[in-house]
Design a protein around this motif. Structure first.
Motif, PDB file in Angstrom:
ATOM      1  N   CYS A 182       4.352   0.967   2.405  1.00 48.01           N
ATOM      2  CA  CYS A 182       5.818   0.913   2.253  1.00 48.01           C
ATOM      3  C   CYS A 182       6.193   1.220   0.799  1.00 48.01           C
ATOM      4  O   CYS A 182       5.561   0.720  -0.132  1.00 48.01           O
ATOM      5  CB  CYS A 182       6.344  -0.462   2.661  1.00 48.01           C
ATOM      6  SG  CYS A 182       6.079  -0.846   4.408  1.00 48.01           S
ATOM      7  N   ASP A 246      12.231   1.215   3.910  1.00 48.85           N
ATOM      8  CA  ASP A 246      11.186   1.338   4.938  1.00 48.85           C
ATOM      9  C   ASP A 246      10.527  -0.015   5.212  1.00 48.85           C
ATOM     10  O   ASP A 246       9.570  -0.106   5.998  1.00 48.85           O
ATOM     11  CB  ASP A 246      10.139   2.385   4.556  1.00 48.85           C
ATOM     12  CG  ASP A 246       9.447   2.084   3.231  1.00 48.85           C
ATOM     13  OD1 ASP A 246       9.703   0.993   2.651  1.00 48.85           O
ATOM     14  OD2 ASP A 246       8.645   2.911   2.767  1.00 48.85           O
ATOM     15  N   ALA A 247      11.054  -1.073   4.574  1.00 50.82           N
ATOM     16  CA  ALA A 247      10.574  -2.437   4.830  1.00 50.82           C
ATOM     17  C   ALA A 247      11.635  -3.415   4.346  1.00 50.82           C
ATOM     18  O   ALA A 247      12.385  -3.121   3.410  1.00 50.82           O
ATOM     19  CB  ALA A 247       9.245  -2.701   4.119  1.00 50.82           C
TER      20      ALA A 247
END
Length: 343
Positions: A182, A246-247
């Motif tokens: 990530c 993305d996280a």
């Protein structure tokens, strides 16, 4: 109509002896013969005599009651901590008086004042999210009440404390996300007043810095509270960004579950497009689709140790015992909401 309780005087009248003789026999005095004790105990059992606990507590200057104040009783977290407290206290002869502040500073003060008036012997307190002034706690301490603060730290207030290493838990979680590839990791924080929220946010930031990631303010959203509704509102803000994260590392599982619902409603795949990590490892976390990666906390042990420290204080005559600051270690539990490490 309530029946009159049998008293020592009633027993004395039945046997034509003095009440002091009855009292000494019931307390196994060596100055009363074994035969006399047996007769008195048999009569006490026959008449269903039981000692007046309030009178005994006043005589001993102890009520054998401990006050427990938590933000909420029904949550898994605090109910589990209370179980730990109860299991430790159960065999000690003490009873618990439990109340909840509902995250209200004013209610917390009112509860503690009421408990002090009935002379509980000591306090176990997890402060509300709005408790930023500790004058009421200092007043209790300076009045001679032993107290233990647990879960949420009162920074700068010198007293016995038992907490979980929130910083370490957050560091573990974010470093794991980084290890899984990530690159753009967001954080939904809890109330800024909470020590736990501050420590978890610091753990998030330091994990990024340690791995040469830039800390971007746009990726840090402070929720209004610790609820799933806060997770919903915060995740919507993150999805409005031009470049999506993305996280997402969340303050707790409730916030993570709220965030999860928004991510799924927008057709975004978890964890392929966004990995998600919570904190607390609530029992329901493993039943969601996908199951939630979360930071487990030793909550039961937190309550157990807090109660032990308070009982130790109550059962010692040493007045200048040093305050204890105990920190319990959390562990990351990896499930399906986060990417897996590449083999």
């Amino acid at each position: 109509m309530r029946k009159n309780q049998v008293t020592i005087t009633d027993l004395a009248r039945e046997l034509n002896v003095s009440p002091s003789t009855i009292s000494r026999a019931l307390n196994n005095s060596p100055f009363i013969s074994e035969e006399r004790k047996r007769v008195i105990l048999d009569l006490a059992a026959k008449m269903k005599y039981s000692p007046n606990q309030l009178a005994l507590s006043l005589l001993n200057k102890r009520t054998k009651i401990l006050g427990v104040v938590v933000p909420e009783i029904t949550s898994y977290y605090f109910s589990t901590a209370i179980n730990g407290i109860q299991d430790k206290v159960g065999s000690s002869g003490y009873k618990l008086m439990i109340s909840q502040s509902n995250e209200s500073f004013e209610e917390e003060i009112r509860i503690l004042e009421a408990m002090a008036l009935v002379r509980v012997d000591g306090f176990l307190i997890s402060p509300s999210s709005n408790t930023v002034n500790f004058d009421h706690l200092e007043k209790l301490r300076d009045s001679g009440f032993p107290l233990v603060i647990f879960d949420r730290d009162c920074l700068g207030f010198d007293i016995d404390k038992v907490v979980v290493d929130d910083y370490s838990g957050a560091l573990q979680a974010v470093e794991y996300l980084i290890q899984t590839g990530c690159k753009r990791i967001a954080h939904i924080s809890g109330s800024t007043n909470l020590s736990t929220a501050k420590h978890r946010k610091n753990g998030y930031i330091d994990a990024l810095l340690k791995n040469n990631f830039e800390v971007l303010e746009e990726l840090i959203v402070c929720g209004e509270d610790s609820s799933s509704e806060s997770g919903v509102a915060s995740m919507k803000k993150l999805l409005e960004l031009e470049e999506l994260p993305d996280a997402v590392f969340c303050y707790n599982d409730a916030i993570a579950i709220g965030a999860m619902s928004v991510i799924r409603e927008n057709g975004i795949k978890i964890p392929d497009q966004i990995s998600l990590v919570g904190f607390d490892d609530e029992p329901y976390s493993s039943y969601f689709k996908p199951s939630l990666t979360s930071v487990w906390q030793p909550i039961y042990d937190l309550g157990l140790l807090s109660a032990k420290i308070l009982l130790d204080k109550l059962n010692t005559d040493v007045e200048d015992m040093k305050y204890r600051f105990e920190v319990l270690k959390p562990e990351l539990v990896i499930r399906d909401s986060s990417r897996k490490l590449k083999e």
